[in-house]
Design an enzyme around this catalytic site. Sequence first.
Site, PDB file in Angstrom:
ATOM      1  N   SER A 101       0.839  -1.192   0.000  1.00 41.31           N
ATOM      2  CA  SER A 101       0.000   0.000   0.000  1.00 41.31           C
ATOM      3  C   SER A 101       0.880   1.250   0.000  1.00 41.31           C
ATOM      4  O   SER A 101       1.665   1.443  -0.923  1.00 41.31           O
ATOM      5  CB  SER A 101      -0.961  -0.058   1.185  1.00 41.31           C
TER       6      SER A 101
ATOM      7  N   ASP B 145     -10.205  -5.551  -2.905  1.00 37.86           N
ATOM      8  CA  ASP B 145      -9.559  -4.527  -2.076  1.00 37.86           C
ATOM      9  C   ASP B 145     -10.398  -3.254  -2.165  1.00 37.86           C
ATOM     10  O   ASP B 145     -10.576  -2.692  -3.247  1.00 37.86           O
ATOM     11  CB  ASP B 145      -8.150  -4.311  -2.631  1.00 37.86           C
TER      12      ASP B 145
ATOM     13  N   HIS C 249      -7.398  -5.987   1.285  1.00 42.19           N
ATOM     14  CA  HIS C 249      -6.185  -5.180   1.501  1.00 42.19           C
ATOM     15  C   HIS C 249      -5.413  -5.623   2.742  1.00 42.19           C
ATOM     16  O   HIS C 249      -4.438  -4.980   3.123  1.00 42.19           O
ATOM     17  CB  HIS C 249      -6.621  -3.708   1.653  1.00 42.19           C
TER      18      HIS C 249
END
Lengths: 278, 278
Positions: B148, B224, B257
């Site tokens: 991320s 996600d 995620h």
Amino acid sequence: MTIETLSTSRAYGGVQGVYRHQSTATGTPMTFSVFVPEHEPGERLPVVWYLSGLTCTHANVTDKGEYRGPCARHRLIFVAPDTSPRGEGVADDPSWDMGQGAGFYVDATQAPWMPHFRMRSYVEDELPALVAEHFPVDMARQAITGHSMGGHGALTVALRHPDRFRSCTAFAPIVAPGQVPWGEKALGGYLGPDRAAWRAHDAVALIEDGARLPDLLVDQGDADGFLAEQLRPELLAAACEAAGIPLTLRMQPGYDHSYNFISTFMADHIAWAAKRLG
Amino acid sequence: MTIETLSTSRAYGGVQGVYRHQSTATGTPMTFSVFVPEHEPGERLPVVWYLSGLTCTHANVTDKGEYRGPCARHRLIFVAPDTSPRGEGVADDPSWDMGQGAGFYVDATQAPWMPHFRMRSYVEDELPALVAEHFPVDMARQAITGHSMGGHGALTVALRHPDRFRSCTAFAPIVAPGQVPWGEKALGGYLGPDRAAWRAHDAVALIEDGARLPDLLVDQGDADGFLAEQLRPELLAAACEAAGIPLTLRMQPGYDHSYNFISTFMADHIAWAAKRLG
């Protein structure tokens, strides 16, 4: 029996979920996690029960246990309950080795623990029935394992139900709670001073009293700070030898009591279970 | 430069440690973790740098990343820094996508961030020198990865230092901070309104401006929740295609995620790095 889904997340091709339900055994909400590998519609998979140690919830092994990869490879469901009832109105103790987070997998007979601390009934009866109802488990193929206090739980549950479990293993288990400080405090508190009542909750005593298992795998770190005073695997080794139970006791050099130890050997325990679950 | 050992624990035959030092880059104490596999005395091993995402410390991947097994098999050292300076006297923001836990791997030029938010200098210069001094790393063989915001960090650090890293991969990275809300807020806050200054901290812009890598692996879950608005891997794919950078972009069906996603594919990223590290 209904369950509430707190979260689900894809992992290793399967689904890692966290669930909550109102337990009749403990009279409280109880949270547990279940990993279900990829499988065919209608297919039922063997199940591994993992009982956690002092201070833990379902979350410790769910986050740090590294079981999802091995369970996906061997196609095993993995269930992790909490270690005690929790919440307002549930008795507690200021220390971390008694009360909430420290249920010792017994049904308490003593005040103030009696109304809620019924973790034996919870892990032996209520949760298996709930899991059988809601997840694609083959209850004819069950294995059990656990860590520390949860190793004690795994050993004692398996010794009391030799027909239910095809595999029993443990990580750094408390093997003889009747002979060590953690166990004397907990069993004395939950079950009272009559030590005869403790024997059904003590792996070494159960074996001395005739309980048998086909075999047993125990990993124990030799740098575990609780080894000499609380865990004492030599007592299990002696009981197994006297009873003719084949015990594979592996002293792991340099390993401590943490999830770094557990995760390192988790794949071995899952493979041990998978072999016996067919 | 001295470091303080906060903990060490044996894992997968090696040692998982957590360390703290007084950073000259950030002017604060900084904590990081290092896993060193079993190795011969005097031997130096390749190193994988892992940069974490928003809200994380070193602890998230250390607990949940499942990298120790693959790193032990491939004999790679794994280093996980924190994501920002922290503590009293360090500027912060009430939201979780700015300030402490959200350093974005830049050297801030704007108040109130400037004095401490120097994570580019920290991860590019100070921490590598510290790790080279205290751990058995072969600095000629480095790989970098991240998740991320940390995927953004890995991509941008690698694109700025193509000679330093033999391997770059990312899990659900922010690929174009200049074009998404998280990045516009963070780069605007740390670097000011002049978007020209952002381009050295934006993987897509760096590639557009001529930066190159030999190849790139990106995993991205298609479930996600940040995919469409914040991550936008299609922008990286277009930039790589235009630049002739071989990108392996794997859209992973059903993955979110979380660390359930990261841990599932960690072994692939470690293997990708190991192959390129020789």
